[in-house]
Write an enzyme that holds these catalytic residues in place. Structure first.
Site, PDB file in Angstrom:
ATOM      1  N   SER A 187       0.775  -0.872   0.382  1.00 35.55           N
ATOM      2  CA  SER A 187       0.010   0.076   0.362  1.00 35.55           C
ATOM      3  C   SER A 187       0.758   0.907   0.232  1.00 35.55           C
ATOM      4  CB  SER A 187      -1.160   0.013   0.871  1.00 35.55           C
ATOM      5  OG  SER A 187      -1.650   1.106   1.128  1.00 35.55           O
ATOM      6  N   ASP A 293     -10.490  -3.814  -5.325  1.00 35.75           N
ATOM      7  CA  ASP A 293      -9.861  -3.307  -4.049  1.00 35.75           C
ATOM      8  C   ASP A 293     -10.230  -1.962  -4.444  1.00 35.75           C
ATOM      9  OD1 ASP A 293      -7.770  -1.803  -3.131  1.00 35.75           O
ATOM     10  OD2 ASP A 293      -6.001  -2.751  -3.393  1.00 35.75           O
ATOM     11  N   HIS A 322      -8.293  -4.809  -0.751  1.00 39.17           N
ATOM     12  CA  HIS A 322      -6.800  -3.952  -0.824  1.00 39.17           C
ATOM     13  C   HIS A 322      -6.225  -5.068   0.412  1.00 39.17           C
ATOM     14  CE1 HIS A 322      -4.113  -0.897  -1.070  1.00 39.17           C
ATOM     15  NE2 HIS A 322      -3.676  -0.808   0.552  1.00 39.17           N
TER      16      HIS A 322
END
Length: 343
Positions: A187, A293, A322
């Site tokens: 991320s 996501d 995610h």
């Protein structure tokens, strides 16, 4: 969450219209040159705990952007002989370096694992210990709009320089093989790793490397590989127009208030877009993506992945959001890095 973005066959070929500033390279070259003026002040202090029987833990501080102190953990296997391959890891949005026990998996695979704390963060899901000493200006709660009025003051300029300095710092450790380093993160951590890899790959950050640490056989910047999962900080314009999820929604909400700053905001973000850094990566790379996501939409990830000119691969998790591949992707990542950092 159903599939909401482009079909996979379109994602594989997705190429956004470039928004790269004409002075992108000049901006980052000047930034790296400025960063090289500060001594590293690398300090490692052993941490004792009854559980740390097979892992040596060191509490690390080094000088990041503008010489400001950045914290981290360095974990190494106690039984290893000789110099170790090293991983520099960056943390996801809102989290800090956490506790050493959170980061032992790479040590099990034989790596020295350096986890960089992210300045100003560390009260979302994992504790942090590093302030953002240069933070200023109006912002939406969070970090994505901090200093967004200018590329020079933007928060991620400081964070990316911290990341570059972390690589240089790790190379100086006596237990680390400076020619066998890799970058990794998920991320936000993946976005930071991508930016650092791009700057090391295009040569702008070579001034950060002390001459004594450079060798003729070095990979770009001394880094051999990049592994980033579900990376954030990519293709900002599409992200804010496609998802209403945080953290990208911080930009939307900022612009909802500052209606007159749309051009200014996206001009700043263009200097920090993973799509532009990706085009400068020169090492083998592994990505991952979750096709459901909504935090980092698949097209924003493929926009960066498709720009990478070096050897690359991507793991696709069709029914994941995610969290991506989770532990399955952790195994993929460590196996990839073992291949890349072998003797």
């Amino acid at each position: 969450m159903p599939l909401f973005d482009l079909p996979l066959e379109k994602l594989r070929e997705y190429q956004p219209v470039s928004s790269e500033p004409a002075d992108f390279d000049a901006f980052w070259s000047a930034t790296c040159t400025e960063a090289a003026d500060y001594p590293l002040r690398w300090d490692c202090r052993p941490v004792e705990h009854p559980l740390y029987r097979h892992v040596q833990v060191e509490d690390v501080t080094f000088a990041g952007y503008a010489g400001q102190p950045i914290r981290g953990w360095l974990l190494t296997p106690t039984t290893a002989n000789g110099r170790l391959p090293g991983l520099v890891s960056f943390v996801g949005y809102g989290g800090g370096r956490g506790l050493p026990i959170d980061h032992v998996a790479p040590v099990m695979a034989g790596f020295a694992h350096f986890v960089m704390d992210t300045r100003g963060q560390g009260s979302g899901w994992a504790p942090g210990d590093t302030p953002d000493e240069a933070g200023a200006g109006p912002q939406h709660p969070g970090f994505l709009t901090r200093g967004i009025e200018s590329p020079a003051t933007y928060y991620y300029r400081r964070v990316i320089v911290d990341g570059l300095r972390a690589v240089v710092a790790l190379r100086t450790h006596t237990r680390i093989d400076p020619a066998r380093l890799a970058l990794t993160g998920g991320s936000q951590g993946g976005g930071i790793a991508l930016a650092v890899a791009g700057l090391l790959g295009d040569g702008h950050a070579t001034t950060l490397l002390p001459a004594a640490l450079r060798t003729a056989n070095d990979a770009p910047g001394g880094v051999r590989a990049l592994a980033c999962d579900v990376p954030f900080l990519c293709h900002f314009r599409r992200a804010v127009e496609l998802t209403d999820q945080l953290p990208y929604a911080e930009i939307t909400r900022y612009l909802k208030c500052h209606r007159d700053r749309v051009a200014t905001v996206f001009n700043t973000l263009a200097y920090f877009d993973g799509v532009h850094f990706a085009a400068r990566v020169r090492v083998p790379t592994l990505f991952s993506v979750g096709l459901m996501d909504t935090v980092c939409p698949p097209s924003t990830i493929f926009a960066a992945y498709n720009q990478i000119p070096s050897t690359k691969d991507i793991r696709i998790y069709t029914f994941n959001e995610h969290e991506g591949g989770g532990s399955f992707q952790l195994l993929e990542r460590l196996e990839f890095l073992q291949r890349m950092l072998g003797d």
